[in-house]
Design a protein around this motif. Structure first.
Motif, PDB file in Angstrom:
ATOM      1  N   ASP A   3      -7.522  -5.021  13.907  1.00 45.58           N
ATOM      2  CA  ASP A   3      -6.669  -3.851  12.985  1.00 45.58           C
ATOM      3  C   ASP A   3      -6.051  -4.179  11.348  1.00 45.58           C
ATOM      4  OD1 ASP A   3      -9.239  -1.986  14.135  1.00 45.58           O
ATOM      5  OD2 ASP A   3      -7.059  -1.173  15.830  1.00 45.58           O
ATOM      6  N   ILE A   4      -4.852  -5.065  12.827  1.00 50.27           N
ATOM      7  CA  ILE A   4      -4.183  -5.473  11.741  1.00 50.27           C
ATOM      8  C   ILE A   4      -4.288  -6.349  10.436  1.00 50.27           C
ATOM      9  CG2 ILE A   4      -2.274  -7.399  11.511  1.00 50.27           C
ATOM     10  CD1 ILE A   4      -2.153  -7.070  14.471  1.00 50.27           C
ATOM     11  N   THR A   5      -5.809  -7.322  10.040  1.00 50.10           N
ATOM     12  CA  THR A   5      -5.922  -7.620   9.078  1.00 50.10           C
ATOM     13  C   THR A   5      -6.266  -6.701   8.559  1.00 50.10           C
ATOM     14  OG1 THR A   5      -6.880  -9.528  10.813  1.00 50.10           O
ATOM     15  CG2 THR A   5      -7.739  -9.325   8.743  1.00 50.10           C
ATOM     16  N   LYS A   6      -7.184  -5.663   9.029  1.00 52.62           N
ATOM     17  CA  LYS A   6      -7.695  -4.542   7.662  1.00 52.62           C
ATOM     18  C   LYS A   6      -6.336  -4.347   7.511  1.00 52.62           C
ATOM     19  CE  LYS A   6     -11.771  -3.824  10.354  1.00 52.62           C
ATOM     20  NZ  LYS A   6     -13.099  -2.800  11.169  1.00 52.62           N
ATOM     21  N   GLY A  11      -3.671  -3.268   2.252  1.00 49.09           N
ATOM     22  CA  GLY A  11      -2.049  -3.063   1.562  1.00 49.09           C
ATOM     23  C   GLY A  11      -2.721  -3.985   0.692  1.00 49.09           C
ATOM     24  N   MET A  12      -3.026  -5.454   0.856  1.00 48.95           N
ATOM     25  CA  MET A  12      -3.314  -5.856  -0.439  1.00 48.95           C
ATOM     26  C   MET A  12      -3.811  -5.675  -1.250  1.00 48.95           C
ATOM     27  SD  MET A  12      -1.234  -8.415   0.311  1.00 48.95           S
ATOM     28  CE  MET A  12      -1.842  -9.769  -1.332  1.00 48.95           C
ATOM     29  N   GLY A  13      -4.967  -4.626  -0.639  1.00 52.01           N
ATOM     30  CA  GLY A  13      -5.677  -3.922  -2.273  1.00 52.01           C
ATOM     31  C   GLY A  13      -5.260  -3.577  -2.656  1.00 52.01           C
ATOM     32  N   ASP A  14      -4.185  -3.104  -1.980  1.00 52.74           N
ATOM     33  CA  ASP A  14      -3.973  -1.391  -2.954  1.00 52.74           C
ATOM     34  C   ASP A  14      -2.556  -2.078  -4.189  1.00 52.74           C
ATOM     35  OD1 ASP A  14      -5.312   0.320  -1.466  1.00 52.74           O
ATOM     36  OD2 ASP A  14      -3.643   0.868   0.043  1.00 52.74           O
ATOM     37  N   ALA A  15      -1.607  -3.019  -3.595  1.00 49.33           N
ATOM     38  CA  ALA A  15      -0.932  -3.584  -4.600  1.00 49.33           C
ATOM     39  C   ALA A  15      -1.826  -4.302  -5.552  1.00 49.33           C
ATOM     40  CB  ALA A  15       0.241  -4.918  -2.995  1.00 49.33           C
ATOM     41  N   TYR A  16      -2.555  -4.987  -5.030  1.00 46.48           N
ATOM     42  CA  TYR A  16      -3.570  -5.912  -6.177  1.00 46.48           C
ATOM     43  C   TYR A  16      -4.312  -4.920  -7.475  1.00 46.48           C
ATOM     44  CZ  TYR A  16      -6.831  -8.815  -8.466  1.00 46.48           C
ATOM     45  OH  TYR A  16      -6.911  -9.395  -9.741  1.00 46.48           O
TER      46      TYR A  16
END
Length: 153
Positions: A3-6, A11-16
């Motif tokens: 869950d933490i990895t997902k 979050g990284m995808g949203d930032a990108y």
């Protein structure tokens, strides 16, 4: 851990996605300015004035980066619209592009809406405006140094 990895990669995808969104928006904005003839009028008004293009290449991307929070978007917008015409101003395109990219990076460094400022302020537990104010003096001095460089080199 799953869950933490997902959550991390979501979050990284949203930032990108947000970063690409800003860069794409700057490209669309530049295309719009080109379509209405503003870029052509600006270029015509400063053709032959080496100092003027240095000023525009320094102050323009820096101001846009402060307002938008994106140095990359600001530099890309300038370099797509103006840098291809560098030879008309007696500049090498790589020199004009470098000045614009440097000024945009400096402007982003004092933007209260830059993602790095917001994240850093959040980690430090302070307002992003306070971080921007702290960075304003050294970044402004660096922009002035870049402007002076454009006037003499």
């Amino acid at each position: 851990p799953t869950d933490i990895t997902k959550a991390f990669f979501q979050g990284m995808g949203d930032a990108y996605g947000s970063t690409l969104g800003i860069i794409i928006s700057a490209g669309v904005f530049t295309a719009g300015l080109t379509q209405i003839g503003l870029i052509k009028a600006l270029l015509a008004s400063i053709t032959g004035a080496k100092g003027a293009i240095g000023f525009v290449a320094t102050i323009g991307p820096a101001a846009m980066a402060i307002l938008t929070g994106s140095g990359d978007a600001s530099a890309i917008a300038f370099n797509e619209a103006v840098t291809p015409h560098a030879d008309a101003f007696g500049w090498l395109s790589q020199n004009l592009g470098t000045v614009a990219a440097t000024a945009a990076a400096l402007g982003r460094s004092m933007s209260p809406v830059a993602a790095a400022t917001i994240v850093g302020a959040g980690i430090a537990g302070v307002n992003p405006i306070e971080v921007a104010k702290r960075n304003a003096i050294p970044m402004t001095l660096a922009i002035i140094a870049a402007l002076v460089y454009t006037l003499f080199f």
